[in-house]
Design an enzyme around this catalytic site. Structure first.
Site, mmCIF file in Angstrom:
data_model
loop_
_atom_site.group_PDB
_atom_site.id
_atom_site.type_symbol
_atom_site.label_atom_id
_atom_site.label_comp_id
_atom_site.label_asym_id
_atom_site.label_seq_id
_atom_site.Cartn_x
_atom_site.Cartn_y
_atom_site.Cartn_z
ATOM 1 N N LYS A 1 1.121 -1.090 0.159
ATOM 2 C CA LYS A 1 -0.714 0.482 0.120
ATOM 3 C C LYS A 1 1.241 0.944 0.025
ATOM 4 C CE LYS A 1 -3.834 -2.222 0.248
ATOM 5 N NZ LYS A 1 -3.298 -3.813 0.269
HETATM 6 C C1 LIG Z 1 -4.252 -5.038 0.627
HETATM 7 C C2 LIG Z 1 -3.533 -6.025 -0.569
HETATM 8 C C3 LIG Z 1 -3.502 -6.916 -1.069
HETATM 9 C C4 LIG Z 1 -4.859 -7.072 -1.817
HETATM 10 O O1 LIG Z 1 -4.340 -6.281 -3.023
HETATM 11 P P1 LIG Z 1 -6.101 -5.440 -4.219
HETATM 12 O O2 LIG Z 1 -5.495 -4.307 -4.477
HETATM 13 O O3 LIG Z 1 -6.738 -4.688 -2.889
HETATM 14 O O4 LIG Z 1 -6.150 -6.366 -4.564
HETATM 15 C C5 LIG Z 1 -2.697 -7.994 -0.872
HETATM 16 N N1 LIG Z 1 -2.098 -7.641 -0.332
HETATM 17 C C6 LIG Z 1 -1.713 -7.255 0.937
HETATM 18 C C7 LIG Z 1 -0.714 -7.081 2.355
HETATM 19 C C8 LIG Z 1 -3.038 -6.001 0.715
HETATM 20 O O5 LIG Z 1 -2.354 -4.809 1.857
#
Ligand SMILES: *Cc1c(COP(=O)(O)O)cnc(C)c1O
Length: 482
Positions: A114
């Site tokens: 993120k």
């Molecule tokens: C947010 C997140 C995901 C998923 O990503 P999306 O864009 O919501 O599909 C996968 N792994 C982690 C650790 C995340 O924080």
């Protein structure tokens, strides 16, 4: 120049700043670019030689009118957004064995993928808000990683108030502390008890706030969750970046395996391919909350009850970025999207017509990985690859590769996206490695250790009163600081 439309089709085209500052489109849809630029592989390779930030500049430049943000300002924002990453190449890709690679997306300040888009998004918002002399309140629901990334990026920005909402007890204590120990005056984490459907319950409250025009105006609401176009845009870049790190020759096709929740990361992969990246297959890797697996394997979008798993960041039952992806697979037919959305909202499920299903699943595979498989993968990789420790989400991506039969393509390089640092999930690491005592050093991180010996600053409330308590607190905060 590219302008932005809504997946629901009833807004006039807007500029990048408008799309980024509003989050949702005014008609409730998601913003989409009115065209997708195409890059030649040689152009991409030239940009890639200037490293991750060089690539980022080249790609993002195509999507923002220089009249809104001149070259020098864009370059400065990109440099600022990635300066807090601990790896010199920002996002390293390591070879596990033969044709199997792991892209480490967790070297940002809050140790998850993120951070990659959030820093740039929030710096961008701050840039536009300063010029407009305006302020915004960011409200977001988090399954554990969005909240820390947003809180960190927003801390200290005078243009923003940041309200991360999380389901208390359903994210790791380490993730909670990343938000609550920041101590920034403009960051207000709220731990909410009684969320049966975890983060999805909180999404409902956020959606209600946005649906009320008075609140939207008075509380100066905006959103940085993965519906924000800027996040999808920035997430296209790591696909290009790792491609050039692993291929032997330009034009070679690769496979990406991606742990998917709200489908933002995979949607970005789809855009990267549409912009010219040679991708043979995307593996959509889910856990037992397998909404996306059903979307690809059965052509049906259906909502089931949430299950808590060891890969909690993808415990999501409504992958809202899917509409954005579907929009491009229906040639931008907003009327059709509206019909599907209404059907889904009314019935809790929609079965897509054969020709649409066939089209969107082209170049996609999917599978659902159980907790046992996730834990076994973490254990095996640790034992067989010199103590290399995957977090549960990276393990979902890796486990999915062997579960999906890639057919006659063993020669393709496979890149698994590791989306979080294992130090965010020590309890799961313990379970995987069957470790009662001290954890291996790979499962610790100085930032996580530092947060353990600081005060929590947080508000808590029961789910039923969240809307009332939150709107009152937000109003109070705006009054006090204006
Ligand atoms: C947010 C997140 C995901 C998923 O990503 P999306 O864009 O919501 O599909 C996968 N792994 C982690 C650790 C995340 O924080």
């Amino acid at each position: 120049m590219i302008q932005y439309l809504s997946t629901r089709g009833s807004i006039r085209p807007v500029r990048f700043d408008e799309a980024v500052l509003s989050g949702f489109a005014a008609d409730g849809g998601l913003f989409v670019p009115d065209k997708i630029p195409h890059f030649s592989l040689t152009a991409l390779a030239t940009m890639a030689r200037q490293g991750y930030t060089g690539l980022a500049f080249g790609v993002i430049r195509e999507f923002i009118d220089p009249a809104l943000m001149p070259d020098a300002d864009l370059a400065e924002l990109i440099a600022k957004s990635f300066s807090g990453f601990e790896a010199p190449e920002v996002i390293p890709t390591v070879r596990l064995k033969d044709n199997l690679f792991v892209q480490e997306l967790f070297h940002g300040p809050t140790l998850s993928f993120k951070d990659i888009a959030m820093g740039f998004l929030i710096n961008c918002m701050d840039y536009f808000l300063q010029r407009r002399k305006e302020r915004l309140s960011l409200v977001l629901a988090t399954t554990g990683d969005t909240g820390p990334a947003a809180a960190y990026a927003a801390a200290g920005k005078t243009t923003l108030e940041c309200w991360p909402l999380y389901p208390k007890g359903m994210i790791s204590e380490e993730q909670e502390r990343q938000m609550t120990t920041l101590g920034a005056e403009n960051v207000h984490p709220v731990g909410v008890t009684g969320c049966k459907n975890g983060g999805d319950d909180l999404d409902v409250v956020v959606a209600n706030l946005f649906a009320n025009p008075e609140w939207k105006r008075d509380l100066k609401l905006s959103s940085v969750n993965s519906i924000n176009w800027c996040r999808v845009l920035v997430q296209t870049i790591h696909y290009f970046h790792s491609y050039f790190q692993v291929v032997d020759h330009l034009g070679e096709e690769v496979v990406f395996s991606v742990p998917a929740g709200a489908f933002g990361n995979l949607c970005a992969g789809f855009f990267a391919r549409s912009m010219g990246l040679p991708v043979k297959t995307f593996i959509c890797a889910t856990n037992d909350n397998a909404t996306l697996h059903r979307v690809f394997a059965q052509g049906v979008l259906s909502q089931k009850e949430l299950k808590q798993t060891v890969s909690s960041a993808i415990d999501i039952v409504i992958p809202y970025n899917f509409w954005r992806f579907l929009y491009f697979n229906c040639d931008g037919d907003a009327e059709l999207i509206n019909r599907f959305v209404s059907e889904f909202e009314a019935e809790g499920a929609v079965q897509f017509p054969e020709e649409i299903w066939t089209r969107y699943r082209e170049g996609f595979r999917s599978t659902a990985v159980s907790d046992e498989e996730t834990l076994a993968t973490m254990r095996e990789v640790f034992a067989q690859h010199d103590g290399y420790l995957l977090d549960p989400h990276g393990a979902v991506a890796l486990a999915a590769v062997s579960k999906c039969d890639l057919g006659a393509h063993p020669e393709h390089k496979v890149i698994c996206l590791a989306t979080a640092h294992p130090a965010k999930f020590p309890a799961v690491v313990r379970q995987a490695l069957d470790e009662a005592g001290a954890l291996p050093e790979q499962a610790t991180h100085p930032a996580i250790e530092a947060a353990k010996i600081q005060f929590h600053h947080l508000r808590t409330c029961r789910y039923e009163i969240l809307e009332t308590a939150l709107t009152a607190a937000m109003r109070q905060r705006l009054d006090k600081t204006s």
